[in-house]
Scaffold this motif. Structure first.
Motif, PDB file in Angstrom:
ATOM      1  N   LEU A  13      50.443 -25.917  -4.790  1.00 19.24           N
ATOM      2  CA  LEU A  13      51.788 -26.422  -4.511  1.00 19.24           C
ATOM      3  C   LEU A  13      52.864 -25.588  -5.203  1.00 19.24           C
ATOM      4  CD1 LEU A  13      53.884 -28.494  -3.525  1.00 19.24           C
ATOM      5  CD2 LEU A  13      53.206 -29.990  -5.413  1.00 19.24           C
ATOM      6  N   ALA A  14      52.624 -25.225  -6.460  1.00 23.23           N
ATOM      7  CA  ALA A  14      53.618 -24.428  -7.192  1.00 23.23           C
ATOM      8  C   ALA A  14      53.878 -23.106  -6.474  1.00 23.23           C
ATOM      9  CB  ALA A  14      53.130 -24.170  -8.621  1.00 23.23           C
ATOM     10  N   GLU A  15      52.817 -22.492  -5.938  1.00 21.53           N
ATOM     11  CA  GLU A  15      52.972 -21.229  -5.213  1.00 21.53           C
ATOM     12  C   GLU A  15      53.709 -21.442  -3.888  1.00 21.53           C
ATOM     13  OE1 GLU A  15      49.411 -18.286  -6.218  1.00 21.53           O
ATOM     14  OE2 GLU A  15      48.685 -20.286  -5.724  1.00 21.53           O
ATOM     15  N   TYR A  16      53.392 -22.518  -3.190  1.00 21.17           N
ATOM     16  CA  TYR A  16      54.092 -22.818  -1.934  1.00 21.17           C
ATOM     17  C   TYR A  16      55.590 -23.012  -2.176  1.00 21.17           C
ATOM     18  CZ  TYR A  16      50.338 -23.320   1.532  1.00 21.17           C
ATOM     19  OH  TYR A  16      49.327 -23.073   2.428  1.00 21.17           O
ATOM     20  N   LYS A  17      55.931 -23.704  -3.253  1.00 21.66           N
ATOM     21  CA  LYS A  17      57.354 -23.916  -3.568  1.00 21.66           C
ATOM     22  C   LYS A  17      58.071 -22.584  -3.732  1.00 21.66           C
ATOM     23  CE  LYS A  17      57.274 -28.377  -5.978  1.00 21.66           C
ATOM     24  NZ  LYS A  17      57.445 -29.012  -7.309  1.00 21.66           N
ATOM     25  N   LEU A  18      57.418 -21.637  -4.394  1.00 20.38           N
ATOM     26  CA  LEU A  18      58.021 -20.318  -4.623  1.00 20.38           C
ATOM     27  C   LEU A  18      58.010 -19.460  -3.365  1.00 20.38           C
ATOM     28  CD1 LEU A  18      56.482 -19.493  -8.132  1.00 20.38           C
ATOM     29  CD2 LEU A  18      58.818 -20.226  -7.653  1.00 20.38           C
ATOM     30  N   MET A  19      56.892 -19.459  -2.652  1.00 25.60           N
ATOM     31  CA  MET A  19      56.759 -18.613  -1.463  1.00 25.60           C
ATOM     32  C   MET A  19      57.769 -18.991  -0.386  1.00 25.60           C
ATOM     33  SD  MET A  19      52.626 -18.087  -0.897  1.00 25.60           S
ATOM     34  CE  MET A  19      52.284 -19.796  -0.528  1.00 25.60           C
ATOM     35  N   PHE A  20      58.055 -20.301  -0.299  1.00 24.84           N
ATOM     36  CA  PHE A  20      58.893 -20.797   0.800  1.00 24.84           C
ATOM     37  C   PHE A  20      60.241 -21.355   0.340  1.00 24.84           C
ATOM     38  CE2 PHE A  20      54.517 -21.136   2.496  1.00 24.84           C
ATOM     39  CZ  PHE A  20      54.665 -20.354   3.641  1.00 24.84           C
ATOM     40  N   ASN A  21      60.631 -21.072  -0.913  1.00 30.08           N
ATOM     41  CA  ASN A  21      61.920 -21.577  -1.417  1.00 30.08           C
ATOM     42  C   ASN A  21      62.073 -23.080  -1.162  1.00 30.08           C
ATOM     43  OD1 ASN A  21      62.886 -19.200  -2.469  1.00 30.08           O
ATOM     44  ND2 ASN A  21      64.226 -18.698  -0.747  1.00 30.08           N
ATOM     45  N   LEU A  22      61.045 -23.847  -1.461  1.00 34.52           N
ATOM     46  CA  LEU A  22      61.069 -25.273  -1.130  1.00 34.52           C
ATOM     47  C   LEU A  22      61.884 -26.070  -2.143  1.00 34.52           C
ATOM     48  CD1 LEU A  22      57.340 -25.809  -0.075  1.00 34.52           C
ATOM     49  CD2 LEU A  22      59.337 -25.643   1.425  1.00 34.52           C
ATOM     50  N   SER A  23      62.871 -26.786  -1.645  1.00 35.43           N
ATOM     51  CA  SER A  23      63.683 -27.677  -2.488  1.00 35.43           C
ATOM     52  C   SER A  23      63.038 -29.060  -2.499  1.00 35.43           C
ATOM     53  CB  SER A  23      65.095 -27.783  -1.906  1.00 35.43           C
ATOM     54  OG  SER A  23      65.052 -28.416  -0.639  1.00 35.43           O
ATOM     55  N   ASP A  24      63.531 -29.941  -3.360  1.00 38.01           N
ATOM     56  CA  ASP A  24      63.029 -31.321  -3.386  1.00 38.01           C
ATOM     57  C   ASP A  24      63.263 -31.992  -2.039  1.00 38.01           C
ATOM     58  OD1 ASP A  24      62.190 -31.011  -5.981  1.00 38.01           O
ATOM     59  OD2 ASP A  24      63.959 -31.969  -6.871  1.00 38.01           O
ATOM     60  N   ALA A  25      64.403 -31.672  -1.421  1.00 38.43           N
ATOM     61  CA  ALA A  25      64.712 -32.244  -0.098  1.00 38.43           C
ATOM     62  C   ALA A  25      63.712 -31.753   0.946  1.00 38.43           C
ATOM     63  CB  ALA A  25      66.133 -31.868   0.321  1.00 38.43           C
ATOM     64  N   LEU A  48      51.526 -36.923  -4.352  1.00 32.78           N
ATOM     65  CA  LEU A  48      52.930 -37.204  -4.681  1.00 32.78           C
ATOM     66  C   LEU A  48      53.596 -38.099  -3.630  1.00 32.78           C
ATOM     67  CD1 LEU A  48      53.973 -33.602  -5.818  1.00 32.78           C
ATOM     68  CD2 LEU A  48      53.649 -35.604  -7.304  1.00 32.78           C
ATOM     69  N   GLY A  49      52.833 -38.473  -2.601  1.00 32.40           N
ATOM     70  CA  GLY A  49      53.365 -39.367  -1.577  1.00 32.40           C
ATOM     71  C   GLY A  49      54.103 -38.673  -0.451  1.00 32.40           C
ATOM     72  N   HIS A  50      53.927 -37.348  -0.327  1.00 35.01           N
ATOM     73  CA  HIS A  50      54.585 -36.596   0.737  1.00 35.01           C
ATOM     74  C   HIS A  50      53.640 -36.405   1.918  1.00 35.01           C
ATOM     75  CE1 HIS A  50      57.959 -35.781  -1.850  1.00 35.01           C
ATOM     76  NE2 HIS A  50      57.204 -35.155  -2.742  1.00 35.01           N
ATOM     77  N   LEU A  51      54.219 -36.195   3.093  1.00 33.27           N
ATOM     78  CA  LEU A  51      53.419 -36.039   4.302  1.00 33.27           C
ATOM     79  C   LEU A  51      53.299 -34.579   4.714  1.00 33.27           C
ATOM     80  CD1 LEU A  51      51.945 -37.186   6.795  1.00 33.27           C
ATOM     81  CD2 LEU A  51      54.173 -37.288   7.938  1.00 33.27           C
ATOM     82  N   VAL A  52      52.072 -34.072   4.691  1.00 32.58           N
ATOM     83  CA  VAL A  52      51.784 -32.723   5.190  1.00 32.58           C
ATOM     84  C   VAL A  52      50.580 -32.810   6.124  1.00 32.58           C
ATOM     85  CG1 VAL A  52      51.079 -30.360   4.600  1.00 32.58           C
ATOM     86  CG2 VAL A  52      52.600 -31.615   3.073  1.00 32.58           C
ATOM     87  N   VAL A  53      50.691 -32.178   7.277  1.00 33.93           N
ATOM     88  CA  VAL A  53      49.542 -32.004   8.162  1.00 33.93           C
ATOM     89  C   VAL A  53      49.209 -30.520   8.161  1.00 33.93           C
ATOM     90  CG1 VAL A  53      48.698 -32.127  10.536  1.00 33.93           C
ATOM     91  CG2 VAL A  53      50.116 -33.981   9.629  1.00 33.93           C
ATOM     92  N   SER A  54      47.971 -30.190   7.789  1.00 33.04           N
ATOM     93  CA  SER A  54      47.532 -28.799   7.741  1.00 33.04           C
ATOM     94  C   SER A  54      46.646 -28.503   8.940  1.00 33.04           C
ATOM     95  CB  SER A  54      46.742 -28.528   6.458  1.00 33.04           C
ATOM     96  OG  SER A  54      47.557 -28.676   5.315  1.00 33.04           O
TER      97      SER A  54
END
Length: 227
Positions: A13-25, A48-54
């Motif tokens: 997740l930490a890498e995805y946040k950086l790779m894709f400039n992911l904000s909390d929103a 964390l209660g978020h919805l992701v479909v891979s």
């Protein structure tokens, strides 16, 4: 899909946040992860209660089969990176062994979540360029280490068809990295941008705070304009 050609190699997740400039929103959106493989992104987001479909063709295989394949390719992948160490930025990882252990830990989180995630419909066997989703089913699609990276294996027509399909299912698509396996800018980046721009999409190359392949610190961000 030929399983002996699959190279499972997951990111967290930490890498995805950086790779894709992911904000909390961004994280609160309905997210489609394209080509996630054995990444722990979905597992960590679900906790964390978020919805992701891979989606990934590799999900047709069992946890045991994917684990076995990881064991088969681990030495090959780490040896290749060690031989080509000059092509990488050793900032987040100090050496190949540290990188390898981090990847194994990440994939272990995926394996612990995999069977439950499959029953919950979070890991689906689907392949580009034709997806079994409704129009606008997702807010955001993240495509990690698939398009552009495999430019030699996947032709330009496949890239264009795939991106159009992702933009059918999501309002916004982000693709990382823009480099091919040789560490060079994919020859498809420019024609893809031209094609999408001519079709009325908002297309930007954005710098990101993640760089492992040298100069691999950019993503393509495409937004479908509201009609």
């Amino acid at each position: 899909m030929k399983f002996h050609e699959v190279v499972p190699w997951g990111r967290n997740l930490a890498e995805y946040k950086l790779m894709f400039n992911l904000s909390d929103a961004d994280l609160n959106n309905k997210i489609l992860g394209c080509g996630d493989g054995p990444a722990s992104f979905n597992a960590e987001m679900a906790k964390l209660g978020h919805l992701v479909v891979s989606i990934d063709p590799i999900y047709q295989f069992s946890s045991e089969q994917i684990k076995k394949r990881v064991q088969e390719i681990y030495e090959l992948v780490t040896s290749h990176i060690k031989t080509n160490a000059h092509r990488y930025v050793w900032k987040n990882f100090h050496n190949v062994d540290e990188l390898g252990q981090a990847r194994l830990a990440t994939m272990e989180k995926f394996f612990l979540d995999y069977e439950v995630g499959k029953t919950e419909g979070r890991y689906l066997v689907q392949s580009l360029p034709n997806l079994k989703f409704f129009d606008d089913q997702f807010d955001l699609c993240l495509c990690s280490h698939l398009l552009f990276l495999y430019s030699e294996q996947l032709p330009l027509e496949f890239h264009i068809a795939s991106i159009h399909e992702l933009l059918r299912t999501a309002q916004e698509v982000r693709i990382f990295p823009l480099l091919n396996l040789e560490g060079e800018l994919s020859p498809y980046v420019e024609p893809v941008i031209q094609e999408l721009t001519s079709n009325g999409f908002n297309v930007q190359i954005q710098s990101v705070a993640y760089e492992f392949q040298k100069d691999g610190n950019q993503m393509l961000k495409i937004i479908r304009r509201h009609s």
